[in-house]
Scaffold this motif. Structure first.
Motif, PDB file in Angstrom:
ATOM      1  N   ALA A  75       0.706  -1.194   0.039  1.00 29.41           N
ATOM      2  CA  ALA A  75      -0.037  -0.092  -0.034  1.00 29.41           C
ATOM      3  C   ALA A  75       0.989   1.232   0.024  1.00 29.41           C
ATOM      4  N   LEU A  76       1.687   1.235   0.663  1.00 25.46           N
ATOM      5  CA  LEU A  76       3.144   2.372   0.771  1.00 25.46           C
ATOM      6  C   LEU A  76       3.348   2.448  -0.709  1.00 25.46           C
ATOM      7  N   TRP A  79       0.610   4.443  -2.518  1.00 22.20           N
ATOM      8  CA  TRP A  79       0.525   5.752  -2.039  1.00 22.20           C
ATOM      9  C   TRP A  79       1.350   6.828  -2.162  1.00 22.20           C
ATOM     10  N   GLU A  82       1.307   7.647  -6.025  1.00 18.25           N
ATOM     11  CA  GLU A  82       0.210   8.487  -6.477  1.00 18.25           C
ATOM     12  C   GLU A  82       0.392  10.026  -6.256  1.00 18.25           C
ATOM     13  N   ARG A  83       1.384  10.105  -5.029  1.00 18.88           N
ATOM     14  CA  ARG A  83       1.705  11.562  -4.664  1.00 18.88           C
ATOM     15  C   ARG A  83       2.972  12.093  -5.536  1.00 18.88           C
ATOM     16  N   GLU A 207      -7.075  -1.054  -0.432  1.00 26.57           N
ATOM     17  CA  GLU A 207      -8.026   0.081  -0.144  1.00 26.57           C
ATOM     18  C   GLU A 207      -8.161   0.319   1.087  1.00 26.57           C
ATOM     19  N   LEU A 210      -5.115   2.137   2.388  1.00 22.10           N
ATOM     20  CA  LEU A 210      -5.172   3.551   2.021  1.00 22.10           C
ATOM     21  C   LEU A 210      -6.161   4.454   2.770  1.00 22.10           C
ATOM     22  N   ARG A 211      -7.200   3.713   2.949  1.00 18.08           N
ATOM     23  CA  ARG A 211      -8.132   4.578   3.853  1.00 18.08           C
ATOM     24  C   ARG A 211      -7.560   5.025   5.263  1.00 18.08           C
ATOM     25  N   PHE A 213      -4.389   5.399   5.763  1.00 14.63           N
ATOM     26  CA  PHE A 213      -3.400   6.407   5.581  1.00 14.63           C
ATOM     27  C   PHE A 213      -3.913   7.799   5.703  1.00 14.63           C
ATOM     28  N   GLU A 214      -4.979   7.912   5.343  1.00 20.06           N
ATOM     29  CA  GLU A 214      -5.667   9.160   5.526  1.00 20.06           C
ATOM     30  C   GLU A 214      -5.535   9.665   6.834  1.00 20.06           C
TER      31      GLU A 214
END
Length: 222
Positions: A75-76, A79, A82-83, A207, A210-211, A213-214
């Motif tokens: 997931a990292l 994440w 995407e940034r 998914e 990632l939630r 991570f918010e």
């Protein structure tokens, strides 16, 4: 009230008191990040345990911990990409002996930051000595990320407790500048795992990670 109900009540109680107040540290002396920043993902310190018949009985589950760690790494990668930040994996699944001091001192930094943030104490400059960080030069990264999590899962309800009367706040992350070893950003979020719908982290998909991570990466500078 049965044991499962008690643990759910505790989780909700602490979630209400802590989830909305992340313990965030952002350095006011850090250099601006480069436009094409890269982050070395250090081996995470993750332990998922199963609560037994009594709350004092805790059994670490290596299979859950390993699966959760791999899910975190995957997931990292997503994440950061995407940034527009390049994620770089550490060469080994666990920290090499020659780099063990990096993890030890990084953990101490997180402990001190957590205490200072929660107590409203004066902040100094947090860092890992350059003689330790210099060993990571081979990766060519700008920053290093370190994540720790210790969680207890109730097998009856499936509730994952990251904050309880015995263990405290245990989902944490810190970003270190590899140029000088200083902590650029850190966060401690007691109930971030609730964003994974209280499931088993070993089964969490990208998914759900990632939630989470918010919350975990609140105020992240990159």
């Amino acid at each position: 009230m049965n044991r499962t109900t008690i643990w759910i009540a505790l989780a909700v109680l602490f979630a209400g008191g802590c989830a909305s107040s992340p313990v965030v540290f952002v350095s006011d002396t850090a250099s601006p990040p480069p436009s094409d920043a890269s982050v070395l993902i250090l081996p995470a310190d993750i332990e998922i345990s199963e609560l037994g018949a009594a709350p004092i009985y805790i059994r670490p589950r290596a299979d859950w911990s390993q699966a959760a760690t791999q899910g975190l790494y995957d997931a990292l990668d997503v994440w950061f990409s995407e940034r527009g930040v390049k994620p770089i994996r550490y060469a080994h699944d666990t920290i090499a002996n020659e780099d063990s001091e990096v993890i030890r001192v990084a953990t101490i930094n997180l402990d001190i930051i957590q205490w200072a943030q929660e107590e409203g104490a004066f902040h100094g400059i947090y860092s890992v000595p350059s003689e330790f960080m210099d060993r990571l030069d081979e990766y060519g990264a700008d920053y290093a990320l370190f994540v720790t999590m210790f969680a207890r899962r109730d097998p009856g309800s499936g509730v994952l407790l990251t904050y309880n009367l015995l263990t405290g706040s245990l989902f944490r992350a810190a970003l270190f500048d590899l140029a000088d070893g200083k902590v650029v950003w850190a966060n401690i979020v007691p109930m971030a795992w609730l964003r994974l719908r209280m499931g088993n982290p070993a089964e969490a998909d990208a998914e759900r990670w990632l939630r989470s991570f918010e919350t975990l990466f609140h105020g992240f500078p990159l």
